[in-house]
Design a protein around this motif. Structure first.
Motif, PDB file in Angstrom:
ATOM      1  N   UNK A  51       0.828  -1.199   0.000  1.00 19.27           N
ATOM      2  CA  UNK A  51       0.000   0.000   0.000  1.00 19.27           C
ATOM      3  C   UNK A  51       0.870   1.259   0.000  1.00 19.27           C
ATOM      4  N   UNK A  52       0.324   2.383  -0.463  1.00 21.13           N
ATOM      5  CA  UNK A  52       1.081   3.639  -0.399  1.00 21.13           C
ATOM      6  C   UNK A  52       1.414   3.997   1.042  1.00 21.13           C
ATOM      7  N   UNK A  53       2.485   4.738   1.210  1.00 16.90           N
ATOM      8  CA  UNK A  53       2.858   5.190   2.546  1.00 16.90           C
ATOM      9  C   UNK A  53       1.785   6.134   3.096  1.00 16.90           C
ATOM     10  N   UNK A  54       1.631   6.106   4.402  1.00 13.87           N
ATOM     11  CA  UNK A  54       0.687   7.016   5.048  1.00 13.87           C
ATOM     12  C   UNK A  54       1.221   8.442   4.948  1.00 13.87           C
ATOM     13  N   UNK A  55       0.339   9.378   4.648  1.00 13.24           N
ATOM     14  CA  UNK A  55       0.729  10.781   4.599  1.00 13.24           C
ATOM     15  C   UNK A  55       0.152  11.524   5.794  1.00 13.24           C
ATOM     16  N   UNK A  56       0.203  12.829   5.742  1.00 10.07           N
ATOM     17  CA  UNK A  56      -0.387  13.643   6.803  1.00 10.07           C
ATOM     18  C   UNK A  56      -1.865  13.860   6.510  1.00 10.07           C
ATOM     19  N   UNK A  57      -2.634  14.081   7.556  1.00  5.75           N
ATOM     20  CA  UNK A  57      -4.057  14.276   7.373  1.00  5.75           C
ATOM     21  C   UNK A  57      -4.797  12.958   7.309  1.00  5.75           C
ATOM     22  N   UNK A  95     -12.130  12.180   0.109  1.00  3.66           N
ATOM     23  CA  UNK A  95     -12.215  13.308   1.037  1.00  3.66           C
ATOM     24  C   UNK A  95     -10.935  13.363   1.871  1.00  3.66           C
ATOM     25  N   UNK A  96     -10.262  14.503   1.845  1.00  2.00           N
ATOM     26  CA  UNK A  96      -9.045  14.698   2.632  1.00  2.00           C
ATOM     27  C   UNK A  96      -9.283  15.764   3.691  1.00  2.00           C
ATOM     28  N   UNK A  97      -9.033  15.410   4.952  1.00  4.34           N
ATOM     29  CA  UNK A  97      -9.099  16.363   6.063  1.00  4.34           C
ATOM     30  C   UNK A  97      -7.661  16.628   6.501  1.00  4.34           C
ATOM     31  N   UNK A  98      -7.242  17.884   6.454  1.00  2.00           N
ATOM     32  CA  UNK A  98      -5.849  18.212   6.736  1.00  2.00           C
ATOM     33  C   UNK A  98      -5.470  17.857   8.167  1.00  2.00           C
ATOM     34  N   UNK A  99      -4.174  17.680   8.376  1.00  2.00           N
ATOM     35  CA  UNK A  99      -3.659  17.306   9.692  1.00  2.00           C
ATOM     36  C   UNK A  99      -4.044  18.330  10.757  1.00  2.00           C
ATOM     37  N   UNK A 100      -4.035  19.607  10.395  1.00  2.00           N
ATOM     38  CA  UNK A 100      -4.383  20.649  11.370  1.00  2.00           C
ATOM     39  C   UNK A 100      -5.891  20.881  11.451  1.00  2.00           C
ATOM     40  N   UNK A 289     -10.995  27.925   8.523  1.00  2.00           N
ATOM     41  CA  UNK A 289     -11.010  26.776   7.627  1.00  2.00           C
ATOM     42  C   UNK A 289     -11.448  27.160   6.224  1.00  2.00           C
ATOM     43  N   UNK A 290     -11.089  26.317   5.275  1.00  2.00           N
ATOM     44  CA  UNK A 290     -11.555  26.453   3.895  1.00  2.00           C
ATOM     45  C   UNK A 290     -11.891  25.067   3.377  1.00  2.00           C
ATOM     46  N   UNK A 291     -12.739  25.021   2.378  1.00  2.00           N
ATOM     47  CA  UNK A 291     -13.096  23.763   1.744  1.00  2.00           C
ATOM     48  C   UNK A 291     -12.934  23.929   0.252  1.00  2.00           C
ATOM     49  N   UNK A 292     -12.440  22.897  -0.406  1.00  2.00           N
ATOM     50  CA  UNK A 292     -12.190  22.979  -1.839  1.00  2.00           C
ATOM     51  C   UNK A 292     -12.624  21.688  -2.520  1.00  2.00           C
ATOM     52  N   UNK A 293     -13.045  21.823  -3.772  1.00  2.00           N
ATOM     53  CA  UNK A 293     -13.538  20.703  -4.554  1.00  2.00           C
ATOM     54  C   UNK A 293     -12.781  20.642  -5.879  1.00  2.00           C
ATOM     55  N   UNK A 323      -2.871  14.621  -6.644  1.00  2.00           N
ATOM     56  CA  UNK A 323      -2.777  13.688  -5.524  1.00  2.00           C
ATOM     57  C   UNK A 323      -1.486  13.862  -4.724  1.00  2.00           C
ATOM     58  N   UNK A 324      -0.461  14.426  -5.347  1.00  2.00           N
ATOM     59  CA  UNK A 324       0.741  14.751  -4.587  1.00  2.00           C
ATOM     60  C   UNK A 324       0.419  15.788  -3.528  1.00  2.00           C
ATOM     61  N   UNK A 325      -0.476  16.720  -3.866  1.00  2.00           N
ATOM     62  CA  UNK A 325      -0.890  17.722  -2.877  1.00  2.00           C
ATOM     63  C   UNK A 325      -1.605  17.055  -1.711  1.00  2.00           C
ATOM     64  N   UNK A 326      -2.471  16.070  -1.985  1.00  2.00           N
ATOM     65  CA  UNK A 326      -3.147  15.366  -0.894  1.00  2.00           C
ATOM     66  C   UNK A 326      -2.149  14.575  -0.055  1.00  2.00           C
ATOM     67  N   UNK A 327      -1.239  13.892  -0.737  1.00  2.00           N
ATOM     68  CA  UNK A 327      -0.257  13.077  -0.003  1.00  2.00           C
ATOM     69  C   UNK A 327       0.582  13.923   0.943  1.00  2.00           C
ATOM     70  N   UNK A 328       0.846  15.163   0.540  1.00  2.00           N
ATOM     71  CA  UNK A 328       1.697  16.036   1.358  1.00  2.00           C
ATOM     72  C   UNK A 328       0.887  17.085   2.107  1.00  2.00           C
ATOM     73  N   UNK A 329      -0.440  16.881   2.144  1.00  2.00           N
ATOM     74  CA  UNK A 329      -1.310  17.715   2.980  1.00  2.00           C
ATOM     75  C   UNK A 329      -1.239  19.190   2.585  1.00  2.00           C
ATOM     76  N   UNK A 330      -1.239  19.432   1.282  1.00  2.00           N
ATOM     77  CA  UNK A 330      -1.229  20.805   0.771  1.00  2.00           C
ATOM     78  C   UNK A 330      -2.562  21.128   0.098  1.00  2.00           C
TER      79      UNK A 330
END
Length: 364
Positions: A51-57, A95-100, A289-293, A323-330
């Motif tokens: 499986x892919x490595x766990x990221x932040x968030x 759905x990605x919820x950021x670490x913070x 907070x902000x939400x984006x689609x 998806x790189x942005x999701x993996x790195x919580x950006x």
């Protein structure tokens, strides 16, 4: 759009989507535990390897299925969902919820995306299938939640933390429990196949009307891509109604909604009461907070694949940026500008892709 309103939409979307089995901060452990005890449980991660490595968030795979379970023949005809279910995924969203816990990102994955399904055994049988090309939505019928997770992780190289599945029935009941959801459109929307007939302007949709709105594929030439945009719009409107109406902070209303939905919602074992309370509690404290689609950028929305017909090919470079942005919580990236495009005019997205959109831009 004023920053104050943008923050309000971020709070509403995040607070609602973080509680996808209909609980929220302030409801209390007993109510939350009652909800989670009644949710159908699935093994979405057992046996998965490489499986892919766990990221932040936190990443939640949200799957809407075409199950008709719980509907009578008359209801199936009235709601325009007749015929046998293929047990396929009718909507696939990450759905990605950021670490913070200050940002929520939702990415729609085209259900006809061309992918290679790993080797698997068909559910409730011993029929073994070797790895083969297929449409992404078929992963659910071929191998259940585990294959669905494996296929999405393979396409996105992003680790899924939780799995949540809702059906036609649960979707309609949720809308009706809210007393309907308001949507708006600049043009009339009609699709006889889905039973959709909306005038231009603002309409309040009940459960069956909302189902027609998010399922319609024959409104215009955009097909699934137009439908994904409507699904995002509806989720934003649903979130607004749930929070502004006080549903998610009212134990009685949460319990009533949960009772109506429990027989048609499934989740992985790890999404328990303690984790839901933790998430909801964090969401309650949003202030900026902000939400984006967004939708996955595609290179070809009508790629003919042998034995499969028309499929969707992703734009691999642009999708990897997403998806790189999701993996790195950006935050999700905006499309790369065309060198020949004037600076004051934004570049058009790739064929079939949707630009990253703030929540305030897709609601009435």
């Amino acid at each position: 759009m004023p920053a104050r309103r943008r923050r309000r939409w971020g709070l509403r979307i995040a607070s609602t989507l973080s509680a996808l089995v209909l609980t929220a901060s302030g409801v209390g452990h007993s109510v939350v535990a009652g909800v989670t005890d009644g949710v159908g449980r699935v093994d979405a991660f057992g046996g998965l390897r490489d499986r892919p490595d766990a990221g932040s968030g936190l990443n939640i795979l949200l799957v809407g299925t075409d199950s008709r379970d719980g509907l009578t023949e008359d209801e199936r005809a009235r709601y325009h969902v007749g015929g046998a279910s293929c047990r396929c995924a009718d909507a696939i969203l990450l759905l990605h919820v950021s670490e913070d816990r200050e940002r929520v990102s939702m990415v729609s994955l085209p259900r006809d995306s061309l992918t290679t399904l790993p080797a698997h055994t068909m559910p409730d049988s011993t029929e073994r299938h070797e790895a083969h090309d297929d449409k992404l939505n078929s992963a659910l019928s071929h191998g259940g939640p585990q294959l669905m997770v494996e296929a999405v992780e393979g396409l996105t190289d992003t680790r899924i933390d939780h799995y949540l599945e809702v059906s036609f029935v649960s979707f309609m009941r949720a809308v009706d429990q809210l007393g309907g959801v308001e949507v708006c459109t600049t043009e009339p929307l009609r699709d006889a196949y889905a039973g959709l007939d909306l005038p231009a302007g603002t309409s309040t949709l009940d459960g069956p009307g909302a189902l027609a709105y998010v399922r319609a594929r024959h409104v215009d030439g955009a097909s699934d891509f137009g439908r994904m945009e409507r699904q995002q719009r509806f989720l934003a409107a649903f979130a607004d109604k749930a929070v502004s109406g006080g549903v998610l902070l009212n134990p009685g209303k949460v319990a009533a909604m949960a009772e109506a939905l429990l027989d048609s919602v499934r989740a992985d074992e790890g999404l328990d009461a303690e984790q839901m309370l933790e998430l909801a509690g964090l969401m309650r404290h949003f202030t900026t907070a902000s939400a984006e689609f967004a939708s996955v950028p595609v290179a070809d929305r009508q790629h003919e694949a042998p034995g499969l017909g028309s499929t969707v090919l992703w734009d691999e470079k642009a999708a990897d940026r997403l998806f790189d942005a999701l993996r790195h919580d950006r935050p999700l990236p905006r499309p790369e500008p065309d060198p020949g495009t004037p600076a004051e005019r934004p570049a058009a997205p790739a064929d079939g892709a949707q630009d990253t959109t703030g929540a305030d831009e897709i609601v009435c």
